[in-house]
Design a protein around this motif. Structure first.
Motif, PDB file in Angstrom:
ATOM      1  N   UNK A  67      -2.529  -8.565   4.857  1.00  0.00           N
ATOM      2  CA  UNK A  67      -2.653  -9.476   3.714  1.00  0.00           C
ATOM      3  C   UNK A  67      -3.990  -9.292   3.010  1.00  0.00           C
ATOM      4  N   UNK A  68      -5.058  -9.143   3.792  1.00  0.00           N
ATOM      5  CA  UNK A  68      -6.403  -8.992   3.227  1.00  0.00           C
ATOM      6  C   UNK A  68      -7.107  -7.819   3.892  1.00  0.00           C
ATOM      7  N   UNK A  69      -7.833  -7.035   3.097  1.00  0.00           N
ATOM      8  CA  UNK A  69      -8.647  -5.952   3.629  1.00  0.00           C
ATOM      9  C   UNK A  69     -10.076  -6.129   3.140  1.00  0.00           C
ATOM     10  N   UNK A  70     -11.019  -5.937   4.046  1.00  0.00           N
ATOM     11  CA  UNK A  70     -12.431  -6.074   3.711  1.00  0.00           C
ATOM     12  C   UNK A  70     -13.174  -4.767   3.981  1.00  0.00           C
TER      13      UNK A  70
ATOM     14  N   UNK B  38       0.836  -1.185   0.000  1.00  0.00           N
ATOM     15  CA  UNK B  38       0.000   0.000   0.000  1.00  0.00           C
ATOM     16  C   UNK B  38       0.878   1.244   0.000  1.00  0.00           C
ATOM     17  N   UNK B  39       0.398   2.318  -0.646  1.00  0.00           N
ATOM     18  CA  UNK B  39       1.151   3.570  -0.724  1.00  0.00           C
ATOM     19  C   UNK B  39       0.232   4.730  -0.374  1.00  0.00           C
ATOM     20  N   UNK B  40       0.774   5.685   0.359  1.00  0.00           N
ATOM     21  CA  UNK B  40       0.012   6.880   0.706  1.00  0.00           C
ATOM     22  C   UNK B  40      -0.459   7.585  -0.556  1.00  0.00           C
ATOM     23  N   UNK B  41      -1.724   7.968  -0.562  1.00  0.00           N
ATOM     24  CA  UNK B  41      -2.372   8.700  -1.658  1.00  0.00           C
ATOM     25  C   UNK B  41      -2.740   7.831  -2.851  1.00  0.00           C
ATOM     26  N   UNK B  42      -2.560   6.516  -2.758  1.00  0.00           N
ATOM     27  CA  UNK B  42      -3.027   5.671  -3.858  1.00  0.00           C
ATOM     28  C   UNK B  42      -4.559   5.722  -3.903  1.00  0.00           C
ATOM     29  N   UNK B  43      -5.106   5.623  -5.105  1.00  0.00           N
ATOM     30  CA  UNK B  43      -6.557   5.728  -5.291  1.00  0.00           C
ATOM     31  C   UNK B  43      -7.033   4.650  -6.247  1.00  0.00           C
TER      32      UNK B  43
ATOM     33  N   UNK C 177     -25.676 -18.234   0.340  1.00  0.00           N
ATOM     34  CA  UNK C 177     -24.588 -18.324  -0.615  1.00  0.00           C
ATOM     35  C   UNK C 177     -23.568 -17.222  -0.425  1.00  0.00           C
ATOM     36  N   UNK C 178     -22.566 -17.207  -1.306  1.00  0.00           N
ATOM     37  CA  UNK C 178     -21.440 -16.283  -1.178  1.00  0.00           C
ATOM     38  C   UNK C 178     -21.885 -14.829  -1.238  1.00  0.00           C
ATOM     39  N   UNK C 179     -22.827 -14.501  -2.104  1.00  0.00           N
ATOM     40  CA  UNK C 179     -23.236 -13.111  -2.308  1.00  0.00           C
ATOM     41  C   UNK C 179     -24.348 -12.663  -1.369  1.00  0.00           C
ATOM     42  N   UNK C 180     -24.611 -13.426  -0.317  1.00  0.00           N
ATOM     43  CA  UNK C 180     -25.702 -13.056   0.593  1.00  0.00           C
ATOM     44  C   UNK C 180     -25.317 -11.925   1.528  1.00  0.00           C
ATOM     45  N   UNK C 181     -24.003 -11.766   1.793  1.00  0.00           N
ATOM     46  CA  UNK C 181     -23.538 -10.786   2.777  1.00  0.00           C
ATOM     47  C   UNK C 181     -22.972  -9.538   2.111  1.00  0.00           C
ATOM     48  N   UNK C 182     -23.072  -8.429   2.846  1.00  0.00           N
ATOM     49  CA  UNK C 182     -22.493  -7.187   2.359  1.00  0.00           C
ATOM     50  C   UNK C 182     -21.027  -7.120   2.790  1.00  0.00           C
ATOM     51  N   UNK C 183     -20.170  -7.724   1.975  1.00  0.00           N
ATOM     52  CA  UNK C 183     -18.740  -7.712   2.228  1.00  0.00           C
ATOM     53  C   UNK C 183     -18.002  -7.984   0.923  1.00  0.00           C
ATOM     54  N   UNK C 184     -16.963  -7.208   0.654  1.00  0.00           N
ATOM     55  CA  UNK C 184     -16.080  -7.473  -0.482  1.00  0.00           C
ATOM     56  C   UNK C 184     -14.663  -7.125  -0.049  1.00  0.00           C
ATOM     57  N   UNK C 185     -13.686  -7.672  -0.762  1.00  0.00           N
ATOM     58  CA  UNK C 185     -12.326  -7.581  -0.242  1.00  0.00           C
ATOM     59  C   UNK C 185     -11.272  -7.493  -1.339  1.00  0.00           C
ATOM     60  N   UNK C 186     -10.054  -7.129  -0.909  1.00  0.00           N
ATOM     61  CA  UNK C 186      -8.867  -7.149  -1.756  1.00  0.00           C
ATOM     62  C   UNK C 186      -7.799  -7.919  -0.996  1.00  0.00           C
ATOM     63  N   UNK C 187      -7.106  -8.824  -1.698  1.00  0.00           N
ATOM     64  CA  UNK C 187      -6.143  -9.703  -1.028  1.00  0.00           C
ATOM     65  C   UNK C 187      -4.808  -9.714  -1.768  1.00  0.00           C
ATOM     66  N   UNK C 188      -3.740  -9.443  -1.023  1.00  0.00           N
ATOM     67  CA  UNK C 188      -2.369  -9.489  -1.544  1.00  0.00           C
ATOM     68  C   UNK C 188      -2.222  -8.688  -2.832  1.00  0.00           C
ATOM     69  N   UNK C 189      -2.837  -7.506  -2.838  1.00  0.00           N
ATOM     70  CA  UNK C 189      -2.732  -6.612  -3.977  1.00  0.00           C
ATOM     71  C   UNK C 189      -2.345  -5.224  -3.483  1.00  0.00           C
ATOM     72  N   UNK C 190      -2.908  -4.190  -4.095  1.00  0.00           N
ATOM     73  CA  UNK C 190      -2.475  -2.834  -3.779  1.00  0.00           C
ATOM     74  C   UNK C 190      -2.851  -2.379  -2.371  1.00  0.00           C
ATOM     75  N   UNK C 191      -3.754  -3.111  -1.704  1.00  0.00           N
ATOM     76  CA  UNK C 191      -4.153  -2.727  -0.345  1.00  0.00           C
ATOM     77  C   UNK C 191      -3.537  -3.650   0.704  1.00  0.00           C
ATOM     78  N   UNK C 192      -2.440  -4.271   0.377  1.00  0.00           N
ATOM     79  CA  UNK C 192      -1.710  -5.107   1.323  1.00  0.00           C
ATOM     80  C   UNK C 192      -0.386  -4.441   1.679  1.00  0.00           C
ATOM     81  N   UNK C 193       0.256  -4.956   2.734  1.00  0.00           N
ATOM     82  CA  UNK C 193       1.558  -4.429   3.103  1.00  0.00           C
ATOM     83  C   UNK C 193       1.541  -3.675   4.412  1.00  0.00           C
TER      84      UNK C 193
END
Length: 287
Positions: free
Chosen positions: A168-171, A21-26, A74-90
């Motif tokens: 590692x993961x952000x939700x 992750x980097x400050x000011x990334x969008x 099922x998987x899409x029943x909950x209000x949650x989405x995530x990014x894993x080991x990408x730009x929002x990790x570190x």
């Protein structure tokens, strides 16, 4: 076989090192993708987030991310989405990121938005206080504080700091209380845009000097006009792209000035005006 496994291991390690992750990334979703935001353990679940054109807060030409939770099973029943080991990790702490700022539009049912994180040590944390977003179908800009004191530990043996230094993961999720796995089972539509890795240290306004600046037109194509109501001296002007790379550096010595942006790529930029003590940042969209 051993060579193949070794190569695979090296690739995995290299990928992990690249995710920082980097400050000011969008994440502005102007590229037509979900920018690695997804649902489901495998990342290939149906009914996941989609990129929607012309639906962002700026209207025509502004893309956004949209996710619909079904509220059934099922998987899409909950209000949650995530990014894993990408730009929002570190390492969020080393990057100076202690806030996440984003534009939000909610429909169907109100949501209580939180940020949850999991470290590479398996410890899971979630913001203690939720931000209530009414389902009124209009865009609003919110800031979710993510400093050490803003989290509750949900599970695992580590502390909050151990997670923030090695995420590692952000939700992004909705829930009535801090959680990792028990997000709201709810029928709702959420649109998000301009997810910004921010710092509370960079949001101080020039209130004492009465020099809050404005930018126009926004969005703009050819010129970025900057106007100050007053000025006590020379101010530094910097503009950063979504990756945190500085694309312009100059100074402001008069109340009104402009920057030629004709050759800039379309997207979101951060316009920063500062002196020796204070910093103010505004978001500019180049069409």
């Amino acid at each position: 076989m051993k060579k193949t496994l070794l190569l695979f291991s090296i690739c995995c390690i290299s990928f992990g090192l690249m995710a920082q992750v980097a400050l000011n990334q969008v994440d502005n979703f102007q590229g037509g993708t979900t920018e690695n935001w997804r649902i489901g353990g495998a990342g290939n679940a149906t009914n996941g987030p989609i990129n929607v054109a012309d639906a962002g807060p700026s209207g025509v030409g502004d893309n956004c991310l949209q996710y619909t939770s079904l509220g059934s099973s099922g998987v899409a029943s909950k209000m949650v989405f995530y990014s894993q080991n990408n730009q929002w990790s570190g390492d969020f702490s080393a990057a100076g990121v202690d806030e996440i700022n984003l534009d939000v539009n909610v429909q169907t049912n109100d949501l209580n938005l939180r940020v949850a994180m999991q470290g590479t040590n398996g410890t899971r944390i979630c913001t203690t206080n939720a931000i209530n977003i009414p389902a009124n179908g209009t865009w609003s800009n919110i800031t979710i504080p993510i400093a050490d004191s803003d989290f509750s530990i949900v599970s695992g043996g580590g502390d909050v700091e151990s997670v923030l230094t090695d995420v590692f993961t952000i939700r992004i999720l909705s829930s009535s209380s801090p959680t990792w796995a028990s997000a709201d089972i709810i029928s709702a539509v959420i649109q998000v845009d301009n997810i910004l890795a921010s710092s509370s240290l960079s949001t101080d306004e020039f209130s004492l000097a009465n020099t809050e600046f404005t930018i126009s037109p926004n969005p703009g194509r050819n010129k970025l006009n900057i106007k100050l109501p007053s000025s006590d001296g020379e101010l530094k002007l910097e503009v950063y792209d979504v990756l945190g790379k500085r694309v312009f550096k100059g100074s402001i010595t008069q109340l009104e000035s402009s920057v030629n942006v004709t050759n800039w790529r379309s997207g979101v930029y951060l316009v920063r005006v500062s002196n020796n003590e204070l910093v103010q940042t505004k978001r500019f969209i180049k069409q």
